[in-house]
Design an enzyme around this catalytic site. Structure first.
Site, mmCIF file in Angstrom:
data_model
loop_
_atom_site.group_PDB
_atom_site.id
_atom_site.type_symbol
_atom_site.label_atom_id
_atom_site.label_comp_id
_atom_site.label_asym_id
_atom_site.label_seq_id
_atom_site.Cartn_x
_atom_site.Cartn_y
_atom_site.Cartn_z
ATOM 1 C CG ASP A 188 -1.773 1.255 1.307
ATOM 2 O OD1 ASP A 188 -2.614 1.433 0.408
ATOM 3 O OD2 ASP A 188 -1.597 2.057 2.241
ATOM 4 C CD GLU A 273 -4.076 1.053 -3.873
ATOM 5 O OE1 GLU A 273 -5.268 1.377 -3.895
ATOM 6 O OE2 GLU A 273 -3.219 1.631 -3.197
ATOM 7 C CB CYS A 326 -13.183 -5.275 8.104
ATOM 8 S SG CYS A 326 -12.478 -6.431 9.309
ATOM 9 C CB CYS A 345 -13.875 -3.943 12.140
ATOM 10 S SG CYS A 345 -15.210 -4.659 11.146
ATOM 11 C CG ASP A 354 -1.217 3.390 5.945
ATOM 12 O OD1 ASP A 354 -2.260 3.826 5.415
ATOM 13 O OD2 ASP A 354 -0.345 4.125 6.444
HETATM 14 ZN ZN LIG Z 1 -14.294 -6.704 10.644
#
Ligand SMILES: [Zn+2]
Length: 397
Positions: A188, A273, A326, A345, A354
């Site tokens: 990333d 990416e 997530c 989360c 990151d």
């Molecule tokens: Zn999660």
């Protein structure tokens, strides 16, 4: 493997006055031919027609016969022909949506370079002589060429700080594919760090970069203050800026070489990416320009080293919401503002922003690698993708 990998070996050299004059003249002619051909192709493009390499080559022959452009005959014909080939590659990348529309070369800002193929240079007993120059170049052989190597392409260039370089493209029998590895990694591009890996590792910018950037900003302010009329001082201030800039990019390139070699050695698959140039935000800041250049260097180094060593690089589309997802339960968050560096989360997992993104990038890349469709990955496997091959590999420290 029977075919060997081609590698570029780059050295500094010190031209005689006559060589410097001849090479500067050649750079000027290369730029002129590139720009003329680009203008012709652009003009055709507005009429929705395409001009190909062979047509520009015929144009070059015609230009040389005019009085106005007769001076093109004074330099070696090969670098001019190569300029047309480079333009062809630039258009192929544009049509393939890998690059922006080709731009005109500027006398002050563009890289000065000329490429010679075998008919335009002689390499004998470790001495390199270019067409239209009488003496061999005074090259600083900072490291040896591979045993028995003979270059197929030679590129001469001069950087903004005035330093001269020659790059020799040779087959290198010492580069062999590595034994397959089990590991895969997602990468990333962060804001705080240069890169974050799915393993949790954060890679920071090279040492001294912060200080060098401060120096660069200072040198630029000084340049901006120099009055237009004050030629000598202005030129000196401009050289200072170029020197600091060159040091930053040299250090960065060195850093990226070590990093990409390690990633390619340790992993069979590397997922990144696809931050294509065309998608990058236009921003006048120099810091941003350096980061953008570093990213494209990083990607091209990864791709050609993956080719050397039998590894795979997968680039996934950047619209993929890697930060909001997530990586444990797959829940998508509504929003994820940039200042949020850590979040929890609903499933209870505490994420580093990151690292979570890098894990998602890896997962998507591996899925794409198995099923093909979905994220439209661009693969570059050994022996694959032409865009990678056309790039001249850079020196590895
Ligand atoms: Zn999660």
């Amino acid at each position: 493997m029977t075919t060997h990998v081609k590698r570029a070996f780059k050295y500094r050299f010190y031209p005689t006055d006559a060589q410097a004059a001849e090479l500067s003249r050649t750079f000027g002619c290369v730029r002129k031919v590139y720009n003329l051909a680009l203008a012709a192709r652009t003009e055709a493009w507005t009429r929705q027609e395409r001009v190909n390499y062979n047509q520009t080559s015929a144009m070059l022959t015609a230009w040389k016969k005019t009085e106005e452009l007769a001076y093109l005959n004074e330099v070696s014909a090969v670098p001019l022909q190569q300029a047309l080939r480079h333009l062809q590659t630039a258009f192929a990348n544009f049509f393939g949506k890998r690059a922006k529309y080709p731009r005109f070369k500027s006398r002050k800002k563009s890289r000065k370079s000329a490429e010679y193929t075998t008919s335009a240079f002689r390499f004998r007993d470790g001495r390199l002589t270019l067409a239209k120059t009488a003496e061999p170049l005074d090259i600083v052989w900072s490291r040896p060429l591979p045993e028995g190597a003979s270059p197929s392409t030679v590129t001469v260039s001069q950087d903004a700080a005035g330093r001269w370089y020659v790059s020799l493209l040779c087959e290198d029998p010492s580069v062999q594919p590595l034994a397959p590895a089990d590991a895969a990694v997602g990468v990333d591009v962060g804001l705080g760090h240069l890169l974050t890996l799915s393993t949790g590792e954060k890679v920071s910018n090279p040492r001294h970069e912060r200080r060098d950037r401060a120096r660069l900003a200072k040198a630029q302010r000084r340049l901006a203050r120099k009055a237009r009329g004050d030629g000598a001082n202005r030129a000196k201030a401009r050289r200072t800026v170029a020197r600091v800039y060159a040091r930053i990019t040299d250090r960065r390139r060195d850093h990226l070489h070590k990093l990409t070699t390690r990633l390619v050695r340790e992993n069979q698959t590397i997922v990144i990416e696809d931050l294509a140039v065309r998608n990058m935000v236009k921003n006048g800041s120099l810091a941003r320009a350096i980061s953008d250049a570093a990213w494209s260097d990083f990607r091209s180094m990864l791709e050609y080293k993956a080719q050397w060593y039998g590894r795979e690089v997968i680039a996934i589309d950047r619209w993929f919401p890697s930060s909001k997802l997530c990586s444990v339960c797959g829940t998508l968050q509504d929003k994820m503002p940039l200042h949020v560096r850590e979040w929890t989360c609903d499933c209870g997992t505490i994420h580093d922003r990151d690292v979570n993104a890098a894990k998602n990038i890896l997962a998507v890349g591996l899925t794409a690698s198995v099923c093909g469709a979905g994220v439209r990955p661009q693969r570059s496997t050994p022996g694959g993708q032409s865009a990678v091959k056309q790039k001249t590999p850079r020196r590895e420290p």
